[in-house]
Design a protein around this motif. Structure first.
Motif, PDB file in Angstrom:
ATOM      1  N   ALA A   1       0.790  -1.140   0.033  1.00  0.00           N
ATOM      2  CA  ALA A   1      -0.089  -0.081  -0.052  1.00  0.00           C
ATOM      3  C   ALA A   1       0.801   1.379  -0.036  1.00  0.00           C
ATOM      4  N   ASP A   2       2.026   1.085   0.526  1.00  0.00           N
ATOM      5  CA  ASP A   2       3.026   2.374   0.596  1.00  0.00           C
ATOM      6  C   ASP A   2       3.881   2.594  -0.522  1.00  0.00           C
ATOM      7  N   SER A   3       3.408   1.733  -1.483  1.00  0.00           N
ATOM      8  CA  SER A   3       4.356   1.774  -2.695  1.00  0.00           C
ATOM      9  C   SER A   3       3.775   2.516  -3.928  1.00  0.00           C
ATOM     10  N   VAL A   4       4.627   3.018  -4.940  1.00  0.00           N
ATOM     11  CA  VAL A   4       4.199   3.898  -6.100  1.00  0.00           C
ATOM     12  C   VAL A   4       3.106   2.990  -6.910  1.00  0.00           C
ATOM     13  N   GLU A   5       2.031   3.717  -7.508  1.00  0.00           N
ATOM     14  CA  GLU A   5       1.183   2.728  -8.407  1.00  0.00           C
ATOM     15  C   GLU A   5       1.558   3.601  -9.768  1.00  0.00           C
ATOM     16  N   VAL A   6       1.588   2.795 -10.875  1.00  0.00           N
ATOM     17  CA  VAL A   6       1.590   3.401 -12.038  1.00  0.00           C
ATOM     18  C   VAL A   6       0.633   2.529 -12.979  1.00  0.00           C
ATOM     19  N   ARG A   7      -0.256   3.676 -13.649  1.00  0.00           N
ATOM     20  CA  ARG A   7      -1.450   3.227 -14.343  1.00  0.00           C
ATOM     21  C   ARG A   7      -0.931   3.183 -15.710  1.00  0.00           C
ATOM     22  N   VAL A   8      -1.111   1.805 -16.435  1.00  0.00           N
ATOM     23  CA  VAL A   8      -0.589   1.727 -17.788  1.00  0.00           C
ATOM     24  C   VAL A   8      -1.828   1.741 -18.754  1.00  0.00           C
TER      25      VAL A   8
END
Length: 204
Positions: free
Chosen positions: A76-83
């Protein structure tokens, strides 16, 4: 988890599964950032984590043996990348047949899955994404394609992946994206790093 020396200045953590790899990857990166661990490189793989550039491997192994990784199961604390992904891959019917569903069900499953970068390899910027149940693992092509276009979204075994550049490949193609994933002039060059959460967002 078992710790083994590798050469004069490296350690290898043998883990039980991908979840344990991610837990130790996150813990070791945290400890290094906090100044509690000295290692030039911390590199996760399928079931191992390599620490390279360790000044005193024996002392470091003893310290690690006393640590316990934090709970990172959801990241939950990591970066999210929307592809942004166009789901028109040539192998969608083959994936649907293997899963015992129709093509819209395959697309729906991929859209709603929260993937996570487990490790990188094969080519610069190529990230192995976990998140699909192991029972949905698919075989690679019997004969790899001689050229897979850059941006191709694909599946193989329990992993999803996105080809950052054109290359040969035997993964099953399910879609494509225009999002650049590797730029040698960027800092960092790879957009997807271990621990990053990834969403394959449908676009048309």
């Amino acid at each position: 988890m078992r710790i083994r020396p590798v050469g004069a200045h490296a350690l290898l953590l043998d883990c039980d599964d991908a979840d344990q790899v991610e837990a130790w990857r996150a813990e070791l990166w945290h400890r290094r950032d906090a100044g509690e661990l000295t290692a030039r490189e911390i590199v996760p793989a399928a079931v191992t984590v390599l620490l390279d550039g360790v000044p005193d491997p024996a002392a470091t192994a003893a310290r690690i043996a006393g640590w316990r990784p934090r709970n990172t199961s959801r990241g939950a604390d990591s970066v999210e990348v929307r592809v942004p992904t166009v789901y028109d891959g040539a192998d969608l019917p083959a994936v649907a047949d293997h899963w015992g569903v129709d093509v819209p069900d395959v697309v729906a499953r991929l859209r709603r899955t929260e993937f996570r970068v487990a490790f990188c390899g094969f080519a610069p910027g190529f990230a192995y994404l976990t998140g699909l149940p192991r029972e949905l693992a698919v075989p690679r092509l019997a004969t790899p394609r001689t050229r897979v276009p850059a941006g191709s979204v694909a599946l193989a075994g329990p992993y999803a992946g996105i080809y950052p550049t054109a290359s040969p490949g035997g993964w099953l193609l399910v879609g494509r994206t225009d999002l650049p994933l590797f730029d040698v002039h960027a800092d960092p060059p790879a957009r997807l790093a271990p621990g990053t959460r990834v969403r394959l967002v449908e676009t048309r």
